[in-house]
Design a protein around this motif. Sequence first.
Motif, PDB file in Angstrom:
ATOM      1  N   THR A 127      12.233  -1.183  -8.090  1.00 31.32           N
ATOM      2  CA  THR A 127      11.630  -1.486  -6.791  1.00 31.32           C
ATOM      3  C   THR A 127      12.685  -2.145  -5.926  1.00 31.32           C
ATOM      4  OG1 THR A 127       9.513  -1.863  -7.905  1.00 31.32           O
ATOM      5  CG2 THR A 127       9.697  -2.609  -5.623  1.00 31.32           C
ATOM      6  N   THR A 128      12.869  -1.614  -4.707  1.00 33.73           N
ATOM      7  CA  THR A 128      13.892  -2.145  -3.805  1.00 33.73           C
ATOM      8  C   THR A 128      13.311  -2.238  -2.394  1.00 33.73           C
ATOM      9  OG1 THR A 128      16.195  -1.901  -3.134  1.00 33.73           O
ATOM     10  CG2 THR A 128      14.875   0.104  -3.197  1.00 33.73           C
ATOM     11  N   PRO A 129      13.746  -3.200  -1.599  1.00 36.07           N
ATOM     12  CA  PRO A 129      13.199  -3.351  -0.249  1.00 36.07           C
ATOM     13  C   PRO A 129      13.791  -2.316   0.720  1.00 36.07           C
ATOM     14  CG  PRO A 129      14.850  -5.017  -0.648  1.00 36.07           C
ATOM     15  CD  PRO A 129      14.676  -4.283  -1.947  1.00 36.07           C
ATOM     16  N   VAL A 130      12.955  -1.951   1.722  1.00 31.66           N
ATOM     17  CA  VAL A 130      13.411  -1.099   2.826  1.00 31.66           C
ATOM     18  C   VAL A 130      13.522  -2.002   4.053  1.00 31.66           C
ATOM     19  CG1 VAL A 130      12.942   0.930   4.252  1.00 31.66           C
ATOM     20  CG2 VAL A 130      12.269   0.913   1.827  1.00 31.66           C
ATOM     21  N   GLN A 131      14.718  -2.197   4.553  1.00 29.47           N
ATOM     22  CA  GLN A 131      14.971  -3.123   5.642  1.00 29.47           C
ATOM     23  C   GLN A 131      15.556  -2.388   6.849  1.00 29.47           C
ATOM     24  OE1 GLN A 131      17.431  -5.804   3.168  1.00 29.47           O
ATOM     25  NE2 GLN A 131      16.027  -7.439   3.811  1.00 29.47           N
ATOM     26  N   ALA A 132      15.119  -2.865   8.007  1.00 32.66           N
ATOM     27  CA  ALA A 132      15.674  -2.314   9.243  1.00 32.66           C
ATOM     28  C   ALA A 132      17.083  -2.850   9.445  1.00 32.66           C
ATOM     29  CB  ALA A 132      14.783  -2.676  10.427  1.00 32.66           C
ATOM     30  N   VAL A 133      17.709  -2.357  10.507  1.00 30.76           N
ATOM     31  CA  VAL A 133      19.079  -2.780  10.776  1.00 30.76           C
ATOM     32  C   VAL A 133      19.162  -4.273  11.018  1.00 30.76           C
ATOM     33  CG1 VAL A 133      21.053  -2.459  12.322  1.00 30.76           C
ATOM     34  CG2 VAL A 133      19.615  -0.509  11.722  1.00 30.76           C
ATOM     35  N   ASP A 134      18.118  -4.829  11.669  1.00 27.72           N
ATOM     36  CA  ASP A 134      18.122  -6.268  11.954  1.00 27.72           C
ATOM     37  C   ASP A 134      17.657  -7.104  10.771  1.00 27.72           C
ATOM     38  OD1 ASP A 134      15.541  -5.479  11.886  1.00 27.72           O
ATOM     39  OD2 ASP A 134      14.974  -6.279  13.868  1.00 27.72           O
ATOM     40  N   GLY A 135      17.378  -6.484   9.652  1.00 23.83           N
ATOM     41  CA  GLY A 135      16.965  -7.217   8.459  1.00 23.83           C
ATOM     42  C   GLY A 135      15.472  -7.336   8.287  1.00 23.83           C
ATOM     43  N   THR A 136      14.685  -6.737   9.195  1.00 25.89           N
ATOM     44  CA  THR A 136      13.233  -6.818   9.086  1.00 25.89           C
ATOM     45  C   THR A 136      12.753  -5.991   7.904  1.00 25.89           C
ATOM     46  OG1 THR A 136      13.063  -7.049  11.477  1.00 25.89           O
ATOM     47  CG2 THR A 136      11.055  -6.441  10.296  1.00 25.89           C
ATOM     48  N   LEU A 137      11.827  -6.553   7.114  1.00 24.34           N
ATOM     49  CA  LEU A 137      11.293  -5.857   5.947  1.00 24.34           C
ATOM     50  C   LEU A 137      10.276  -4.817   6.394  1.00 24.34           C
ATOM     51  CD1 LEU A 137      11.198  -5.654   2.847  1.00 24.34           C
ATOM     52  CD2 LEU A 137       9.330  -7.340   2.893  1.00 24.34           C
ATOM     53  N   LEU A 138      10.549  -3.546   6.162  1.00 25.52           N
ATOM     54  CA  LEU A 138       9.655  -2.456   6.554  1.00 25.52           C
ATOM     55  C   LEU A 138       8.719  -2.060   5.410  1.00 25.52           C
ATOM     56  CD1 LEU A 138      12.210  -0.189   8.445  1.00 25.52           C
ATOM     57  CD2 LEU A 138      10.651  -1.888   9.407  1.00 25.52           C
ATOM     58  N   GLY A 139       9.154  -2.250   4.171  1.00 27.80           N
ATOM     59  CA  GLY A 139       8.327  -1.859   3.029  1.00 27.80           C
ATOM     60  C   GLY A 139       9.175  -1.860   1.762  1.00 27.80           C
ATOM     61  N   PHE A 140       8.743  -0.994   0.866  1.00 28.27           N
ATOM     62  CA  PHE A 140       9.405  -0.963  -0.447  1.00 28.27           C
ATOM     63  C   PHE A 140       9.508   0.473  -0.937  1.00 28.27           C
ATOM     64  CE2 PHE A 140       6.754  -4.721   0.028  1.00 28.27           C
ATOM     65  CZ  PHE A 140       7.650  -5.758  -0.192  1.00 28.27           C
ATOM     66  N   VAL A 141      10.507   0.714  -1.745  1.00 27.04           N
ATOM     67  CA  VAL A 141      10.651   1.975  -2.476  1.00 27.04           C
ATOM     68  C   VAL A 141      10.453   1.672  -3.957  1.00 27.04           C
ATOM     69  CG1 VAL A 141      12.216   3.828  -3.153  1.00 27.04           C
ATOM     70  CG2 VAL A 141      12.170   3.049  -0.798  1.00 27.04           C
ATOM     71  N   THR A 177       0.844  -1.190   0.000  1.00 24.74           N
ATOM     72  CA  THR A 177       0.000   0.000   0.000  1.00 24.74           C
ATOM     73  C   THR A 177       0.878   1.238   0.000  1.00 24.74           C
ATOM     74  OG1 THR A 177      -1.668  -1.203   1.258  1.00 24.74           O
ATOM     75  CG2 THR A 177      -1.870   1.199   1.194  1.00 24.74           C
ATOM     76  N   VAL A 178       0.463   2.279  -0.740  1.00 24.21           N
ATOM     77  CA  VAL A 178       1.232   3.514  -0.838  1.00 24.21           C
ATOM     78  C   VAL A 178       1.134   4.265   0.477  1.00 24.21           C
ATOM     79  CG1 VAL A 178       1.495   5.702  -2.051  1.00 24.21           C
ATOM     80  CG2 VAL A 178       0.829   3.658  -3.314  1.00 24.21           C
ATOM     81  N   LEU A 179       2.301   4.517   1.110  1.00 26.08           N
ATOM     82  CA  LEU A 179       2.352   5.306   2.338  1.00 26.08           C
ATOM     83  C   LEU A 179       2.653   6.762   2.029  1.00 26.08           C
ATOM     84  CD1 LEU A 179       4.377   2.889   4.653  1.00 26.08           C
ATOM     85  CD2 LEU A 179       1.904   3.256   4.614  1.00 26.08           C
ATOM     86  N   SER A 180       3.612   6.996   1.160  1.00 21.55           N
ATOM     87  CA  SER A 180       3.998   8.354   0.797  1.00 21.55           C
ATOM     88  C   SER A 180       4.405   8.353  -0.673  1.00 21.55           C
ATOM     89  CB  SER A 180       5.168   8.839   1.668  1.00 21.55           C
ATOM     90  OG  SER A 180       4.842   8.795   3.036  1.00 21.55           O
ATOM     91  N   SER A 181       4.347   9.534  -1.262  1.00 21.76           N
ATOM     92  CA  SER A 181       4.712   9.642  -2.671  1.00 21.76           C
ATOM     93  C   SER A 181       5.292  11.012  -2.944  1.00 21.76           C
ATOM     94  CB  SER A 181       3.497   9.401  -3.573  1.00 21.76           C
ATOM     95  OG  SER A 181       2.510  10.406  -3.353  1.00 21.76           O
ATOM     96  N   GLY A 182       6.101  11.063  -3.957  1.00 20.05           N
ATOM     97  CA  GLY A 182       6.652  12.322  -4.449  1.00 20.05           C
ATOM     98  C   GLY A 182       6.562  12.318  -5.955  1.00 20.05           C
ATOM     99  N   LYS A 183       5.945  13.357  -6.539  1.00 16.26           N
ATOM    100  CA  LYS A 183       5.721  13.385  -7.982  1.00 16.26           C
ATOM    101  C   LYS A 183       5.753  14.809  -8.480  1.00 16.26           C
ATOM    102  CE  LYS A 183       1.556  13.572  -5.861  1.00 16.26           C
ATOM    103  NZ  LYS A 183       1.394  13.260  -4.441  1.00 16.26           N
TER     104      LYS A 183
END
Length: 333
Positions: free
Chosen positions: A137-151, A91-97
Amino acid sequence: MKLGIQAKLVGFTLLISISTSGMIAGYAMHRQQQAFFENLEIRGQSMATVVAKALVGPMDQLRTDEASRLLAAVAMDPEVLAAYALDQEGTVLSSGKESESELLPDNSLSQLAPVLDHIRKKPQTQIQTLGQHLRVTTPVQAVDGTLLGFVHLRLTLDQVDKASQKARLAMALIALFVLAFGSLMAVILSRHFSGRITEILESADQVGKGQFDVQVPARGVDELGQLAQGVNLMARELDQHRRHLQALVHSRTVELAEAKEVAEAASRAKSEFLASMSHELRTPLNAILGFAQLFGMDPDLPAATKEQASEIEVAGKHLLALVNDILDLARIE
């Protein structure tokens, strides 16, 4: 329609030039376009990776305003049409266009679902080309490797197309230059070789007409030079054969004249001999025939003597006829 060597050489050289320049230009444009596209992919991947690292904090703490400002800054790049931050569900959380028209449509979300599933299984950047857009499209991961979302970044291929057009124009100019240079070289080479070939043909034609003193200038040691040397050698050999035949004909003519004189002398000697023999043979035969006739006309001679005189006369006439036949046959010969 028969084409000369010059026309064939020009046509062949132009064909080679056009084919070579076309292949080189096509390959160069393909490589240039591929390089532009690969460069855009690398820039898009690097940009998405940097944005993903920058969005770790805002997405972890749900600071959507900060994420939106970051994505808006990214979208200011001329090649970036839009930038999105997606949660774990896509789901789209934020966008820039740059404009409202660049918002991610609903069908794009459905198209991203397989890509997001692939990233969830194997977290790494995914790149897609759809129409005139490059989607990273690339994953956004926390320091511990948890998947937070996507860019998700959407980049335009307009710059690649413009660069490709410039490359095609440059390749076209290069191809025209190669074609012009090939045409010039074709004309120069054709004039050079056709001139030498024409010179050799004219010399060979003169040799064929009996002018054996022709000498073709042998320029160089290439095939045409060897051909010119061959024509010169042929002319010298033909001249030698002609001189030999002339000498042989003169010798045979002299021998025939001498033989003719000998034959004529023999014929004159034979004629003189026959004339002499004719006189020598006919004179005694006429005397014998005359006396035989006188004996036959004498009434006082016995019958037996007259008969013998008649036989002498017959034999003499027969011998005279043989002598005349021999003389006639000699005259015929």
